[in-house]
Each structure stands twice: as structure tokens, then as C-alpha cells.
Design an enzyme around this catalytic site. Structure first.
Site, mmCIF file in Angstrom:
data_model
loop_
_atom_site.group_PDB
_atom_site.id
_atom_site.type_symbol
_atom_site.label_atom_id
_atom_site.label_comp_id
_atom_site.label_asym_id
_atom_site.label_seq_id
_atom_site.Cartn_x
_atom_site.Cartn_y
_atom_site.Cartn_z
ATOM 1 N N ASP A 18 105.449 15.040 48.570
ATOM 2 C CA ASP A 18 105.064 13.621 48.530
ATOM 3 C C ASP A 18 105.588 12.907 49.772
ATOM 4 O O ASP A 18 106.085 11.779 49.697
ATOM 5 C CB ASP A 18 105.543 12.932 47.244
ATOM 6 C CG ASP A 18 104.885 11.563 47.046
ATOM 7 O OD1 ASP A 18 103.946 11.227 47.802
ATOM 8 O OD2 ASP A 18 105.319 10.830 46.139
ATOM 9 N N HIS A 75 107.112 5.592 55.985
ATOM 10 C CA HIS A 75 107.039 4.131 56.088
ATOM 11 C C HIS A 75 107.836 3.709 57.316
ATOM 12 O O HIS A 75 108.865 4.308 57.637
ATOM 13 C CB HIS A 75 107.625 3.456 54.847
ATOM 14 C CG HIS A 75 106.786 3.611 53.622
ATOM 15 N ND1 HIS A 75 105.522 3.074 53.519
ATOM 16 C CD2 HIS A 75 107.020 4.249 52.446
ATOM 17 C CE1 HIS A 75 105.020 3.377 52.329
ATOM 18 N NE2 HIS A 75 105.896 4.102 51.662
ATOM 19 N N ASP A 100 95.970 8.915 44.150
ATOM 20 C CA ASP A 100 97.424 8.890 44.270
ATOM 21 C C ASP A 100 97.951 7.572 44.832
ATOM 22 O O ASP A 100 97.422 7.013 45.776
ATOM 23 C CB ASP A 100 97.918 10.027 45.165
ATOM 24 C CG ASP A 100 99.439 10.064 45.194
ATOM 25 O OD1 ASP A 100 100.029 10.300 44.129
ATOM 26 O OD2 ASP A 100 100.023 9.805 46.261
ATOM 27 N N HIS A 130 100.896 17.749 48.635
ATOM 28 C CA HIS A 130 101.001 16.293 48.478
ATOM 29 C C HIS A 130 101.700 15.649 49.671
ATOM 30 O O HIS A 130 102.925 15.519 49.697
ATOM 31 C CB HIS A 130 101.775 15.990 47.190
ATOM 32 C CG HIS A 130 101.635 14.577 46.725
ATOM 33 N ND1 HIS A 130 101.433 14.242 45.413
ATOM 34 C CD2 HIS A 130 101.665 13.399 47.402
ATOM 35 C CE1 HIS A 130 101.354 12.921 45.302
ATOM 36 N NE2 HIS A 130 101.494 12.392 46.501
ATOM 37 N N ASN A 185 94.879 7.805 50.261
ATOM 38 C CA ASN A 185 95.144 6.361 50.338
ATOM 39 C C ASN A 185 95.382 5.904 51.770
ATOM 40 O O ASN A 185 96.401 5.318 52.111
ATOM 41 C CB ASN A 185 96.303 5.959 49.422
ATOM 42 C CG ASN A 185 97.592 6.703 49.720
ATOM 43 O OD1 ASN A 185 97.580 7.748 50.371
ATOM 44 N ND2 ASN A 185 98.699 6.180 49.259
#
Lengths: 430, 315
Positions: free
Chosen positions: A309, A313, A156, A64, A98
Site C-alpha cells: 500500500d 504524500h 481503493d 497494491h 485513484n
């Protein structure tokens, strides 16, 4: 050109898939593991690496990650993300769809695999979207993506709220032999919440998401799974209730697997009270009792694997009011150390930790990675399990800096990462 | 001649091997009538057949009308747009009004499963189900059996040893349900193949072997039957991504057709969606018996009208 012949000499070789934990030499030739034995005589011309005092394990597998390419290269790209992975000891990544555009068709899947090949560092296995454009309305071109190389399906970041779409996704994915990965979050229950609902949120005055926002969807999906068959994987479980539901479902014989992040195993919602936006993630950091249940679930095998995960950002998306900041934190370069911290705390043994980061995740998605069995690609990590260091976000290979572990003293140092017998990361000496 | 065991033709469920063979054998004797210059016998003279088609149909309605006319019955066609259902009349009232005019046979096509059985309880006429919702389409199954017997078991009675692959939207197909029942009853080995979204729960209980890819289903099959995607019956987020992916993985294109046995025949109940479930080259190719199915349909429906419509013994 033939790849070099390498012998890693005298390390503690831990390969849970082979039930191996012994001081051994690992002989690598032509990109593959040839043999693991004590005191192997090195072939002529072989490079011998002194691995005494090191742990040598299969390369870590992360089911992930968000590599952000195509479309959001200012956060991360495949090159920077795979560099971070190699530095963290990972040799196989599954990247979430995504991106911009969404990986919901063959063309995007092929772009990602081509860019990963060009980067040439670690294996990148794309996860395809369940629905076209992640819109949750109609199935994406799942057959075509499977042929192009996706290893699982997920929307996701956006939960599949429509129960019928989830049912159809499980059926259609089963047709093509793919697991369906769900980001479990009832978006109505979670709407507006920026952290876990509970005393910590009340004190901080931040809007909370109830744990049931996650577990209610886990429960629904498990009932659908029982009806449809197929394979189902819960991404980043974060609540005690989710762990209990998965444990019961496994007991019922359902083909369900799940993962947990290093940060949910380490932090609790108390950390959000600082308003440090690097603690803001989805699902949110939960209560101490949830964290305890996650640790138990990981130790007893209810939770199959640790997955980061890794969600990069940019600063401008995090240097904001807590309510406004983006959800997510990076994790590739701290995951192994946070796992070793759990070992030091007695939560699980070192071989179990390695299992949950190698063969555990590989089994969940049906990947061939995660083991050093002779003949397998020589994907492996060598690390010093005891050396401690201070996490310094300025030294991350990732393009992003959004880690709540900056400044933490953590055990473990990745010394060397090999992919297909090539060294893709080597720690600087000293 | 053995009397026919059924007053109505509502579905293949409940039919024995002998019931089916009786229709197929009789259909063979009727087949020849359609080859004559004067394609008419007086068998059903004075009988009235009402074709009540409350769902679109070209093939089946025309087939029944021709079958009835070749047997000299008087036929009346009522379609959705010409019936009083558009004025809000219930099916029950429509049926009672028709009954008051003393028809001998009512052939019903309706979008609701069970509609034929419902009407059969209300009228004295014999009712033939020409397709009810997702339930059954028995006359299609019988004509499919007749076609398969003609091409794969000439001279034989049943379909023992024949392997039939039915591929496509099984979930919404009344043809698939009737075919599986009829083919299994006649001893054929039946496979159904579709993405799992199009496989109805429990289809294996009807006797079919279930596959979620068409390749293993059509390999070594003697008969491949392709079904249309019944978009009009689907709802919600959809059962497949789009027709492009569907045709690639579940359609009978040249790639899949290359897997077929040399002597396999290709069938389709129609209407065909060219380029979706079947490539034009395959539908029109030498192995296709799709139009022969239509020819068999007239003979089979003549046989059924004869059996339930009170025909004379002499032809």
C-alpha cells in the site's frame, strides 16, 4: 539486440512456486530463466555474477501501490515509483486507480502502461476502477480496461459502500475474469476517525475508527461473493475479525484472497501516540492483538500475501496536525527488510516470507509472475538476508518521505534486481 | 379437431409439446388468410376481443387487433392513457367492469408479473397474456417458434436439433423466459448470453445453457435472438457501464456477426435499439428474419384467438 547471458552463481535459490530452496546457479539468457541447477557450466560469453552468500528469489510482486501518475506527480511518478520498487526488490507492481484522472477507462490504462514501458524498470500492471470516477455510483468501463491490460478492479481509497454496486461489480468483473479488490471501510463507521479506536486513541485524544468499520464490510462482501461467485480480494486487512472472516470464507470454498501491509504486521496503534503523521494510514494501525492475528494469518496462509500500500504524500500533506494529515505511508523500499524482521522474530520462515511476496500475490490476481520456472521472464531479486542497515528517508528513490521507519535498524539488503534479464537495480559496493 | 387444453393463455409454463404444436400448426393454416386480397374470415363473428394494454406497445397490440379483425371479431383497444387506471382505478375494478360488458377474450399487457393470472381468476372471458412484467410473453414465444420452424425446420414438427442463442438483458426479459420454456419443450438447444449482471439467478433451471459472453453462445448457433436492454425496468447503480461498452462486448455488431454460421438467422422481438444490441447493418441484413417474426405474429395470434375465443370449425 540479444539480451546478455547471465549466470548467478552459488546463491541460495528460493522459489516457493517450485518448492526449491537450494544452493544453485541460475542461468539467464535472452531475458528468460533457462535453468536452475547446481554447478551449471557457464556458456561461453556469459557474465558470471558471484552470488555466494546471497538469497536469489523471484522478483517481488506488490499488488497494491500508488504511483500517483497521472495527476499527482509531485508525490510520485511512474519513474520514481518504479525506481523505488527496483531498489526494494520488486519486479511487478499493481498500481491503484485513484489517480487524476481516475483510471476508469481505456485511455488512462493505456497511458499508465505506456509510461511504465518508457520508464523501463519493473512491470506495472494497472488496477482499474470499479466505478466511474470512484464515485461509487455506476460501473466503469471494465471490459475496455481489461482489454487495455488491467489485472484487477478496485475503488481503493474509497470503499464501495453501496451493496448493490458491489454485487454488480462482482458479477460484471466475473464476466471479464477480473478479481474485485475492496478497501473495506464502512465510511459512516469510520467517519472522522484518524486512528484505531481503543485505549491508545483515548489516551491520545484522537478520534478512533472501530475495527468493525473494516470487518463489517468484509462480512457483507463475503456474503455477496457467496451469492454471485466471482473473485474477491480484501486489500490491507488490519483486524483480527477480518482475518477470521476470511479464514472462514476460505473454508467455505469462496474465491477470496487478501493481503496485509508490512506496517500493520510491524506497528500498532501505540505508535500513533507520538502524533508522528507518518503513522497515519488507512486502515489505521491496530491493536497489539490485531497485529498478532495478522501475523498468524500470514503464517497459516489465510493471508495470501504482503502488499505495501505504498502511498506517497508530499511533505506539506504530512507536516500538519494529526487530524489534518493525509492517510498513507510509503513502503516499497522497506517491505523486504520488514519481512525479514518477521523472519528474525520467528513469525514465519524465509521461504514462507518469499512465498507471500512472490507466488502468493501472483496467485491472488492470477498473474504469471512470481516464479523462476525455466522459460519464465527473468524477474528476480538477490539480497543479503543478514546485513543490517539503518533506514534513511533521505536515500529513498521515492519522491516522498512519509515512512515511520526512518532511523530503524533493519535486516536485509537488496543487492540486485533483474527484470526480463536486465539489471534494474544494483546496490553500491561496500 | 382436438379441443385445446387451455382456457387462457397465461404462459408457456405448463404447456406440453402438443399444446405448442397445436398452435403452430393451426397458425400455418391461418397464415394464408393474410395473403388473400380480402383478408377476412367470419370465424369469430359476433365475438368481442378487448385489448387492454396498460404498458406501451406498438407491435403486439396492433398484431392482436389485426388478428382479431381478420377473424371478424369486434375489437376494443384500451391503452394506458385511455383507461381509468389513470384515474386511480385498480386493475381488479377495471377487469370487473369489462367483464360486465361480456367480452369473449381479454388480451392484457401489464407491467406487473402475474397480472394476467390475477385477472383470469376474476373474469369469465378467456385471458391472453400479452406480456406481464418480467414473467412471460407467451404469444411472442409461440411466434418465435413458428418463425424458427419455418426457417430452420421446414416441414418438420418440432425444433429438435436447432440451437438458439438468446442474447441480452435476460434478467428483465419476459420474452427470454417464455422463449426458453417453449424452445426447450420443442427440443431445441437454448443458450442464453449476457453479462452476469443481466443473468437472472437460476435461469439454467429453465433448461438454458448459460454464457456470460456472447461469442461462445452465438458460435454454431442456428438462431441468434437479440434482446433490448430494458432500461425502464432496471434500478440502482446499473447493470453495465454504458451503451458504448455494452454494444462492444454484448451487441451483435459486424465483429460478432462474423462468428455466425453461414445459414444462421437473426431474430429480435423488438423494439430494436439500433447501435446498442444490434447494428443496423445486421438487423437489416440478409440473415435477419425480424420482420417475418412480425408476420408470423398475426397468424399465431389468430390461432390463439380461435382456440380460446370459441371460433367455428369452418374457416
Amino acid at each position: 539486440m540479444a539480451k546478455p547471458c547471465i549466470v548467478l552463481h552459488g546463491g541460495r535459490v528460493i522459489d516457493p512456486a517450485l518448492s526449491r530452496d537450494s544452493i544453485s546457479d541460475v542461468l539467464i539468457s535472452d531475458g528468460r530463466v533457462v535453468a536452475i541447477e547446481a554447478n551449471l557450466p557457464p556458456p561461453a560469453g556469459a557474465t558470471v555474477i558471484d552470488a555466494r552468500g546471497w538469497v536469489v528469489a523471484p522478483g517481488l510482486v506488490d499488488l497494491h501501490v500508488h504511483l500517483r501518475e497521472p495527476g499527482q506527480e509531485y508525490k510520485e511518478d511512474i519513474l520514481s515509483g518504479t525506481r523505488a520498487a527496483a531498489a526494494g526488490g520488486f519486479t511487478t507492481l499493481c498500481c491503484m486507480p485513484n489517480t487524476v484522472p481516475v483510471n476508469d477507462c481505456r485511455a488512462v490504462t493505456e497511458l499508465i502502461t505506456r509510461r511504465a514501458r518508457e520508464a523501463g524498470l519493473v512491470h506495472v500492471l494497472p488496477v482499474g476502477a470499479i466505478s466511474q470516477g470512484l464515485r461509487g455510483e455506476a460501473l466503469a468501463e471494465i471490459g475496455e480496461m481489461k482489454d487495455a491490460g488491467v489485472v484487477a478492479l478496485s475503488d481503493d481509497g474509497k470503499p464501495v459502500m453501496n451493496g448493490e454496486l458491489m454485487r454488480r461489480a462482482l458479477e460484471y468483473a466475473r464476466t471479464f475474469g477480473l478479481p474485485v479488490v475492496q478497501h473495506c471501510e464502512d465510511s459512516h463507521l469510520a467517519a472522522g476517525g484518524v486512528m484505531n479506536e481503543g485505549p491508545a486513541a483515548t489516551r491520545a485524544g484522537l478520534r478512533g475508527q472501530p475495527p468493525a468499520a473494516e470487518s463489517a464490510m468484509v462480512a457483507r462482501d463475503l456474503e455477496l461473493l457467496a451469492w454471485t461467485g466471482g473473485r474477491y480480494h480484501v486489500a490491507h486487512v488490519s483486524t483480527a475479525a477480518s482475518v477470521r472472516l476470511v479464514r472462514e470464507a476460505k473454508r467455505r470454498g469462496l474465491a477470496v484472497t487478501c493481503e496485509v501491509t508490512p506496517h500493520h504486521l510491524t506497528l500498532t496503534d501505540e505508535a500513533c501516540a507520538s502524533y508522528d503523521t507518518s503513522t497515519k494510514c488507512a486502515p489505521p494501525l491496530r491493536s497489539p492483538s490485531d497485529r498478532e492475528a495478522l501475523r498468524e494469518g500470514l503464517a497459516d496462509g489465510t493471508i495470501d500475501c504482503i502488499a505495501t500500500d505504498h502511498a506517497p504524500h508530499a511533505a506539506q500533506e504530512k507536516e500538519l496536525e494529526y487530524d489534518q494529515a493525509a492517510f498513507g505511508m510509503i513502503g516499497l523500499e522497506t517491505a523486504l527488510s520488514l519481512g525479514l524482521r518477521l523472519v528474525a522474530e520467528g513469525v514465519l520462515t524465509l521461504p514462507t516470507l518469499i512465498e507471500r511476496m512472490t507466488s502468493g500475490p501472483a496467485r491472488a490476481f492470477g498473474l504469471t509472475a512470481g516464479s523462476l520456472r525455466p522459460g519464465a521472464p527473468a524477474d528476480l531479486v538477490a539480497f543479503d538476508p543478514v546485513a543490517t542497515g539503518t533506514v534513511d528517508r533521505a536515500r529513498f528513490r521515492s519522491k516522498s518521505r512519509n515512512s515511520p521507519f526512518h532511523g530503524w535498524q533493519l535486516p536485509g539488503r537488496v543487492l540486485m534486481t533483474l527484470v526480463d534479464g536486465q539489471i534494474v537495480h544494483e546496490a553500491s559496493r561496500g | 379437431m382436438t379441443p385445446f387444453r387451455h382456457r387462457h393463455v397465461l404462459g408457456i409454463a405448463g404447456w406440453t409439446r402438443e399444446d405448442i404444436l397445436q398452435v403452430l400448426d393451426l397458425a400455418e393454416t391461418f397464415r394464408e388468410i393474410s395473403e388473400r386480397p380480402i383478408k377476412k374470415v367470419p370465424t369469430l363473428r359476433g365475438r368481442t376481443v378487448v385489448n387492454l394494454f396498460l404498458e406501451p406497445s406498438t407491435r403486439t397490440r396492433t398484431s392482436f387487433e389485426i388478428a382479431a379483425k381478420r377473424l371478424s371479431a369486434d375489437t376494443i383497444n384500451i391503452s394506458d392513457s385511455t383507461s381509468s387506471t389513470v384515474k386511480g382505478e385498480t386493475l381488479l375494478d377495471t377487469a370487473r367492469n369489462l367483464q360486465a360488458m361480456r367480452p369473449d377474450v381479454i388480451v392484457l399487457r401489464h407491467s406487473a408479473s402475474g397480472a394476467s393470472a390475477f385477472i383470469a381468476q376474476q373474469v369469465d372471458a378467456a385471458v391472453i397474456n400479452a406480456g406481464d412484467g418480467l414473467h412471460e410473453h407467451p404469444t411472442q414465444a409461440l411466434l418465435d417458434c413458428a418463425t424458427i420452424r419455418k426457417h430452420k425446420r421446414p416441414g418438420a414438427t418440432d425444433l429438435a436439433g436447432v440451437t438458439v442463442a438468446i442474447c441480452g438483458d435476460i434478467a428483465h426479459s419476459r420474452v427470454a423466459r417464455s422463449d426458453v420454456l417453449a424452445l426447450c419443450t420443442l427440443g431445441a438447444k437454448v443458450r442464453v448470453a449476457a453479462p452476469r449482471t443481466m443473468l437472472p439467478v437460476g435461469i439454467e433451471a429453465l433448461g438454458a445453457e448459460v454464457h456470460d459472453r456472447i461469442e461462445p453462445a452465438i458460435a454454431e448457433a442456428d438462431v441468434v435472438m437479440m434482446l433490448r436492454i430494458q432500461k425502464e425496468r432496471a434500478s440502482g447503480p446499473g447493470l453495465f457501464p454504458n451503451t458504448r461498452e455494452y454494444s462492444r462486448y454484448f451487441g451483435l455488431g459486424s465483429r460478432a456477426a462474423a462468428l455466425l454460421k453461414e445459414d444462421a438467422i437473426i431474430m429480435h422481438p423488438g423494439p430494436i435499439n439500433r447501435g446498442v444490441e444490434i447494428d443496423p447493418a445486421v438487423a437489416d441484413g440478409p440473415r435477419s428474419v425480424i420482420l417475418d417474426q412480425v408476420t408470423q405474429g398475426v397468424a399465431v395470434r389468430m390461432a390463439l384467438l380461435y382456440l380460446v375465443g370459441g371460433g367455428f370449425q369452418e374457416l
